[in-house]
Motif scaffolding. Structure first.
Motif, PDB file in Angstrom:
ATOM      1  N   VAL A 140      29.176  55.341  55.025  1.00  0.00           N
ATOM      2  CA  VAL A 140      30.174  54.507  54.349  1.00  0.00           C
ATOM      3  C   VAL A 140      31.564  55.111  54.531  1.00  0.00           C
ATOM      4  O   VAL A 140      32.534  54.409  54.861  1.00  0.00           O
ATOM      5  CB  VAL A 140      29.837  54.373  52.845  1.00  0.00           C
ATOM      6  N   GLN A 141      31.688  56.418  54.330  1.00  0.00           N
ATOM      7  CA  GLN A 141      32.989  57.070  54.459  1.00  0.00           C
ATOM      8  C   GLN A 141      33.476  57.051  55.908  1.00  0.00           C
ATOM      9  O   GLN A 141      34.680  56.893  56.161  1.00  0.00           O
ATOM     10  CB  GLN A 141      32.924  58.508  53.950  1.00  0.00           C
ATOM     11  N   ILE A 142      32.569  57.196  56.852  1.00  0.00           N
ATOM     12  CA  ILE A 142      32.956  57.134  58.259  1.00  0.00           C
ATOM     13  C   ILE A 142      33.539  55.772  58.594  1.00  0.00           C
ATOM     14  O   ILE A 142      34.561  55.662  59.290  1.00  0.00           O
ATOM     15  CB  ILE A 142      31.732  57.459  59.153  1.00  0.00           C
ATOM     16  N   GLY A 188      41.707  60.678  61.095  1.00  0.00           N
ATOM     17  CA  GLY A 188      40.903  61.783  61.611  1.00  0.00           C
ATOM     18  C   GLY A 188      40.379  62.669  60.505  1.00  0.00           C
ATOM     19  O   GLY A 188      39.223  63.129  60.548  1.00  0.00           O
ATOM     20  N   GLY A 189      41.211  62.922  59.478  1.00  0.00           N
ATOM     21  CA  GLY A 189      40.791  63.780  58.375  1.00  0.00           C
ATOM     22  C   GLY A 189      39.678  63.161  57.551  1.00  0.00           C
ATOM     23  O   GLY A 189      38.709  63.836  57.195  1.00  0.00           O
ATOM     24  N   VAL A 190      39.807  61.869  57.223  1.00  0.00           N
ATOM     25  CA  VAL A 190      38.759  61.189  56.457  1.00  0.00           C
ATOM     26  C   VAL A 190      37.484  61.078  57.295  1.00  0.00           C
ATOM     27  O   VAL A 190      36.367  61.245  56.786  1.00  0.00           O
ATOM     28  CB  VAL A 190      39.237  59.802  55.987  1.00  0.00           C
ATOM     29  N   LEU A 191      37.647  60.807  58.598  1.00  0.00           N
ATOM     30  CA  LEU A 191      36.487  60.780  59.487  1.00  0.00           C
ATOM     31  C   LEU A 191      35.814  62.157  59.521  1.00  0.00           C
ATOM     32  O   LEU A 191      34.579  62.260  59.514  1.00  0.00           O
ATOM     33  CB  LEU A 191      36.913  60.364  60.895  1.00  0.00           C
ATOM     34  N   GLY A 192      36.621  63.220  59.537  1.00  0.00           N
ATOM     35  CA  GLY A 192      36.074  64.578  59.495  1.00  0.00           C
ATOM     36  C   GLY A 192      35.295  64.829  58.222  1.00  0.00           C
ATOM     37  O   GLY A 192      34.233  65.463  58.243  1.00  0.00           O
ATOM     38  N   ASP A 193      35.799  64.319  57.090  1.00  0.00           N
ATOM     39  CA  ASP A 193      35.059  64.422  55.829  1.00  0.00           C
ATOM     40  C   ASP A 193      33.710  63.730  55.940  1.00  0.00           C
ATOM     41  O   ASP A 193      32.673  64.254  55.506  1.00  0.00           O
ATOM     42  CB  ASP A 193      35.873  63.784  54.696  1.00  0.00           C
TER      43      ASP A 193
END
Length: 464
Positions: free
Chosen positions: A130-132, A295-300
């Motif tokens: 979901v976050q990705i 990129g940061g949220v994808l990294g999370d």
């Protein structure tokens, strides 16, 4: 929550500067010191509450190891995954309520500890997806989940978790000596130590307050006989990660609360990344800024996906490490690589987890009580950033009333279908969904003369 400084910091090393190895190592160690307790405390709390003591050394090892991998990815930014900054990934306190709810759901069905962990990591795995997906829609998401919704949910998270902290302070759930003066004394000693050290003018004493409090409390417990060191279990010298070690399970009623927290965690990460950009003297608007946020949220999300795969609880970008950047003047992303390697190496040794597991519950409760209270206080601070007009006050009042009311009287829903009971018997989900629906259904109007409107809304803010 992280807030940006009012003026640029005097950086010794900028974002793309390469410090010498010794300087980078020293800076990295300070970040690890500031975050170590935050990374290992959620596994300790979850393991204690759900009766997972035999698995705790492995869970703590995986928490450290996955935090290291996630931090390395954020700094290295391979294939655009990550913010390309010092974004230390650590186990998130925000997920504790939803994770415990999923665990108790299985436990009440008669499930074994392995069944509990299979369910938790199964729903967290899909939650990471979901976050990705959300990372691709950062602009639209910030318009839907406002600081008002974020503040309400984070406040409810903190209030819900305070019960866990105060239970440990008394001796732990179902402890035969619950509430004994010795337990209360140990918990209060840790609590007062953390409060006093946090008032220090020396930055590193403040950063180390929780570690010092836990060490002092453990020492006092040893002298009083409350802590009797146990022989270390027969553990392997090195703990190697195993994908889906406990199996894989899924339940929609356990998934929905976790998915909601992933929504909130995403917006919180945006706030942390914004503050990090300001500290590192990077743009906080325009295409490069949006690219860094995505990129940061994808990294999370990728970090959480790895965490669920290798038996670690959900990760998020830690806010306290922005303070370390400001204190040290070191914003180099290459320091993030060192942090990742240090955390990964710490996670290789399960004996670290076995030692930490012996911390008495009253000692742990004294520390977690102030941590969880800080989460609630940070939620209140986020609410203070939103325009507190009559619409906002109505949403806050209704959301808190529904969330805390159902938490105080869980039998209210006992005649409804089981899926409804499971979804809404948590203050976080019931109050959070109420806030989200009311914000969508109640149109925003012009502020009336008697409305309180101290400040405009600000972008995502974080609390940890």
């Amino acid at each position: 929550m992280s807030s940006a400084p009012s003026r640029p910091t005097e950086l010794i090393y900028g974002l793309n500067d390469r410090p010498r190895a010794l300087a980078a190592l020293l800076a990295a160690l300070q970040h690890v010191l500031a975050s170590f307790v935050g990374i290992i405390t959620p596994p300790l709390v979850i393991g204690s509450a759900l009766g997972l003591s035999t698995h705790l050394p492995y869970l703590i090892s995986m928490a450290l190891m996955v935090s290291g991998v996630g931090t390395f990815i954020q700094a290295r930014r391979p294939w655009g995954i990550g913010a390309g900054m010092i974004c230390l990934q650590g186990t998130s306190f925000a997920f504790l309520g939803a994770v415990l709810a999923a665990g108790f759901l299985v436990k009440h069905r008669g499930g074994s500890p392995e069944d509990i962990l299979a369910m938790i990591f199964g729903v967290c795995f899909f939650g990471a997806l979901v976050q990705i997906v959300l990372s691709r829609f950062i602009g639209q998401l910030r318009r839907v989940i406002t600081p008002l919704v974020t503040g309400i949910v984070i406040t409810l998270i903190g209030i819900s978790l305070i019960k866990v902290g105060i239970t440990d302070l008394g001796g732990g759930f179902n402890a035969p000596d619950f509430g004994a003066p010795g337990n209360l004394g140990l918990g209060l000693l840790v609590l007062l130590t953390i409060i006093v050290l946090n008032r220090s003018e020396t930055p590193w004493i403040r950063l180390s307050a929780i570690i010092i409090g836990l060490a002092l409390g453990s020492l006092a417990a040893w002298f009083s006989g409350k802590l009797v060191p146990q022989p270390l279990p027969d553990l392997p010298l090195i703990s190697l990660p195993q994908p889906f070690k406990y199996g894989f399970s899924f339940d929609w009623s356990a998934f929905v609360p976790v998915a909601l927290i992933y929504l909130i965690s995403t917006l919180e990460t945006v706030g942390d990344l914004t503050a990090n950009c300001m500290l590192a003297r990077q743009p906080i608007s325009g295409p490069s800024y949006i690219s860094r946020l995505k990129g940061g949220v994808l990294g999370d999300g990728v970090s959480c996906l790895i965490a669920a795969t290798f038996s670690a609880f959900p990760n998020t970008t830690f806010a306290q490490n922005n303070g370390v950047i400001q204190l040290t003047g070191v914003a180099s992303r290459f320091v993030g690589l060192y942090i990742g390697l240090i955390l990964f190496c710490l996670g290789l040794f399960p004996l670290i987890g076995a030692l930490l597991q012996q911390i008495p519950k009253p000692v742990l409760g004294g520390a977690t009580l102030v941590m969880f209270g800080s989460v609630a206080a940070a939620g209140v601070r986020i609410l203070a950033q939103a325009p507190l007009d009559r619409r906002s006050m109505l949403i806050i009042a209704t959301s808190f009333g529904v969330g805390l009311g159902i938490a105080a009287q869980p039998n209210l829903l006992h005649l409804l279908p089981q899926v409804v009971q499971t979804l809404f018997d948590s203050a976080i989900t019931s109050g959070g969904l109420t806030a989200l629906l009311m914000c969508l259904l109640l149109p925003e109007g012009k502020s009336l003369p008697n409305d309180i409107n101290p400040a405009p809304e600000k972008p995502g803010l974080n609390a940890r």
